[in-house]
Design a protein around this motif. Sequence first.
Motif, PDB file in Angstrom:
ATOM      1  N   ALA A  38       0.837  -1.204   0.000  1.00 17.95           N
ATOM      2  CA  ALA A  38       0.000   0.000   0.000  1.00 17.95           C
ATOM      3  C   ALA A  38       0.873   1.257   0.000  1.00 17.95           C
ATOM      4  CB  ALA A  38      -0.930  -0.005   1.208  1.00 17.95           C
ATOM      5  N   GLN A  39       1.936   1.242   0.802  1.00 26.14           N
ATOM      6  CA  GLN A  39       2.854   2.388   0.832  1.00 26.14           C
ATOM      7  C   GLN A  39       3.553   2.561  -0.512  1.00 26.14           C
ATOM      8  OE1 GLN A  39       5.494   2.006   4.184  1.00 26.14           O
ATOM      9  NE2 GLN A  39       3.825   1.949   5.660  1.00 26.14           N
ATOM     10  N   GLN A  40       3.965   1.459  -1.111  1.00 26.60           N
ATOM     11  CA  GLN A  40       4.620   1.517  -2.423  1.00 26.60           C
ATOM     12  C   GLN A  40       3.657   2.086  -3.468  1.00 26.60           C
ATOM     13  OE1 GLN A  40       5.948  -2.277  -3.861  1.00 26.60           O
ATOM     14  NE2 GLN A  40       6.986  -1.411  -5.632  1.00 26.60           N
ATOM     15  N   MET A  41       2.414   1.660  -3.415  1.00 26.39           N
ATOM     16  CA  MET A  41       1.416   2.171  -4.358  1.00 26.39           C
ATOM     17  C   MET A  41       1.191   3.677  -4.165  1.00 26.39           C
ATOM     18  SD  MET A  41      -1.372  -0.920  -4.494  1.00 26.39           S
ATOM     19  CE  MET A  41      -2.517   0.034  -5.477  1.00 26.39           C
ATOM     20  N   GLN A  42       1.193   4.126  -2.925  1.00 27.30           N
ATOM     21  CA  GLN A  42       1.041   5.561  -2.663  1.00 27.30           C
ATOM     22  C   GLN A  42       2.220   6.343  -3.237  1.00 27.30           C
ATOM     23  OE1 GLN A  42       0.523   5.711   1.600  1.00 27.30           O
ATOM     24  NE2 GLN A  42      -1.709   5.816   1.409  1.00 27.30           N
ATOM     25  N   ARG A  43       3.431   5.805  -3.070  1.00 21.49           N
ATOM     26  CA  ARG A  43       4.609   6.474  -3.632  1.00 21.49           C
ATOM     27  C   ARG A  43       4.522   6.519  -5.156  1.00 21.49           C
ATOM     28  NH1 ARG A  43       7.180   3.464   0.450  1.00 21.49           N
ATOM     29  NH2 ARG A  43       7.775   1.854  -1.051  1.00 21.49           N
ATOM     30  N   GLN A  44       4.121   5.398  -5.751  1.00 19.77           N
ATOM     31  CA  GLN A  44       4.004   5.353  -7.207  1.00 19.77           C
ATOM     32  C   GLN A  44       2.903   6.295  -7.695  1.00 19.77           C
ATOM     33  OE1 GLN A  44       3.488   1.165  -7.965  1.00 19.77           O
ATOM     34  NE2 GLN A  44       5.680   0.799  -8.124  1.00 19.77           N
ATOM     35  N   GLU A  45       1.811   6.371  -6.950  1.00 16.87           N
ATOM     36  CA  GLU A  45       0.729   7.279  -7.313  1.00 16.87           C
ATOM     37  C   GLU A  45       1.237   8.724  -7.285  1.00 16.87           C
ATOM     38  OE1 GLU A  45      -3.486   8.798  -5.436  1.00 16.87           O
ATOM     39  OE2 GLU A  45      -2.925   6.716  -5.120  1.00 16.87           O
ATOM     40  N   HIS A  46       2.024   9.047  -6.268  1.00 17.22           N
ATOM     41  CA  HIS A  46       2.598  10.395  -6.170  1.00 17.22           C
ATOM     42  C   HIS A  46       3.534  10.666  -7.350  1.00 17.22           C
ATOM     43  CE1 HIS A  46       4.049  14.062  -4.312  1.00 17.22           C
ATOM     44  NE2 HIS A  46       5.287  13.633  -4.479  1.00 17.22           N
ATOM     45  N   GLN A  47       4.355   9.672  -7.703  1.00 18.75           N
ATOM     46  CA  GLN A  47       5.271   9.835  -8.837  1.00 18.75           C
ATOM     47  C   GLN A  47       4.496  10.023 -10.135  1.00 18.75           C
ATOM     48  OE1 GLN A  47       7.632   6.276  -8.580  1.00 18.75           O
ATOM     49  NE2 GLN A  47       9.151   7.196  -7.213  1.00 18.75           N
ATOM     50  N   ILE A  48       3.442   9.243 -10.312  1.00 21.33           N
ATOM     51  CA  ILE A  48       2.630   9.374 -11.526  1.00 21.33           C
ATOM     52  C   ILE A  48       1.977  10.748 -11.583  1.00 21.33           C
ATOM     53  CG2 ILE A  48       0.509   8.526 -12.637  1.00 21.33           C
ATOM     54  CD1 ILE A  48       1.382   5.699 -11.689  1.00 21.33           C
TER      55      ILE A  48
END
Length: 99
Positions: A38-48
């Motif tokens: 979930a944390q990784q997905m949040q980071r990726q969402e922020h990067q996107i």
Amino acid sequence: MMNNNLERLIKTVADMGEAAIATSETVEKLAFRLDELAQQMQRQEHQIQQQGYQIFALSEALQILIDSQTESREQLNTLTELIQILVTNLNDQLGKDEK
């Protein structure tokens, strides 16, 4: 016989306890891994999202460049026309002076 049944019952209860503990540990590991994902997905969402902003900014910059180039081309065309008029007028003047 009673002793044998009691031993089997104790072993069964012990096995069930061990299985419950192993299941709890597995659930804890899965919960930890899900939290990491979930944390990784949040980071990726922020990067996107940041990349989206960058693409938008690049698009805006490109549009400004295109507009500027179009304006420069128009100014260059106007300047070319003025130079042609100037050359024509100079040629006309030189032709009058020679007569």
